[in-house]
Enzyme design. Structure first.
Site, PDB file in Angstrom:
ATOM      1  N   ARG A  47      63.090 -24.790  81.563  1.00 16.68           N
ATOM      2  CA  ARG A  47      62.807 -25.379  80.218  1.00 16.68           C
ATOM      3  C   ARG A  47      61.107 -25.519  79.667  1.00 16.68           C
ATOM      4  O   ARG A  47      60.898 -24.726  78.664  1.00 16.68           O
ATOM      5  CB  ARG A  47      63.389 -26.712  80.017  1.00 16.68           C
ATOM      6  CG  ARG A  47      65.055 -26.475  80.127  1.00 16.68           C
ATOM      7  CD  ARG A  47      65.906 -28.010  79.693  1.00 16.68           C
ATOM      8  NE  ARG A  47      65.215 -28.818  80.700  1.00 16.68           N
ATOM      9  CZ  ARG A  47      65.275 -30.156  80.583  1.00 16.68           C
ATOM     10  NH1 ARG A  47      65.767 -30.693  79.614  1.00 16.68           N
ATOM     11  NH2 ARG A  47      64.635 -30.938  81.539  1.00 16.68           N
ATOM     12  N   ASN A  95      69.166 -27.702  78.869  1.00 13.51           N
ATOM     13  CA  ASN A  95      70.242 -27.516  80.242  1.00 13.51           C
ATOM     14  C   ASN A  95      71.471 -27.623  79.755  1.00 13.51           C
ATOM     15  O   ASN A  95      71.842 -28.501  78.876  1.00 13.51           O
ATOM     16  CB  ASN A  95      69.841 -28.399  81.284  1.00 13.51           C
ATOM     17  CG  ASN A  95      68.596 -28.266  82.143  1.00 13.51           C
ATOM     18  OD1 ASN A  95      68.088 -26.902  82.019  1.00 13.51           O
ATOM     19  ND2 ASN A  95      67.841 -29.149  82.674  1.00 13.51           N
TER      20      ASN A  95
END
Length: 94
Positions: free
Chosen positions: A22, A40
């Site tokens: 990320r 996620n």
């Protein structure tokens, strides 16, 4: 004349959680002037919304195939979506 802007949702599968995927996605997207988000998923995948000039979005999708060091990408699915109005910055969603 400005380049066409698009928005794409990409779902990345493989070893993409626990490897800073990320943070890497956010940094690479911002480097290319893209906005959107990354998060996620409970199934172990990562989903990202990429908004910006078509060329840069397509380049970012290509970069997702490799990801950061330690990641292993087994697949990516993409879907072009309507460009959202609230796409002003790039953020990591929890």
């Amino acid at each position: 004349m400005s380049e066409e802007k698009i928005a794409v949702i990409a779902r990345v599968t493989g070893r993409v959680q626990g490897v800073s995927f990320r943070a890497w996605t956010q940094a690479e997207a911002q480097r290319r002037g893209l906005t959107g988000w990354v998060r996620n998923e409970t199934d172990g995948s990562v989903t990202t919304l990429l908004c910006g000039p078509k060329y840069h979005v397509e380049l970012m999708i290509e970069l997702l195939h490799d990801g950061p060091k330690g990641a292993w990408v087994s697949g990516i699915t993409t879907d072009t979506v309507q460009l959202p109005e609230e796409c002003a910055r790039f953020e990591i969603k929890r």
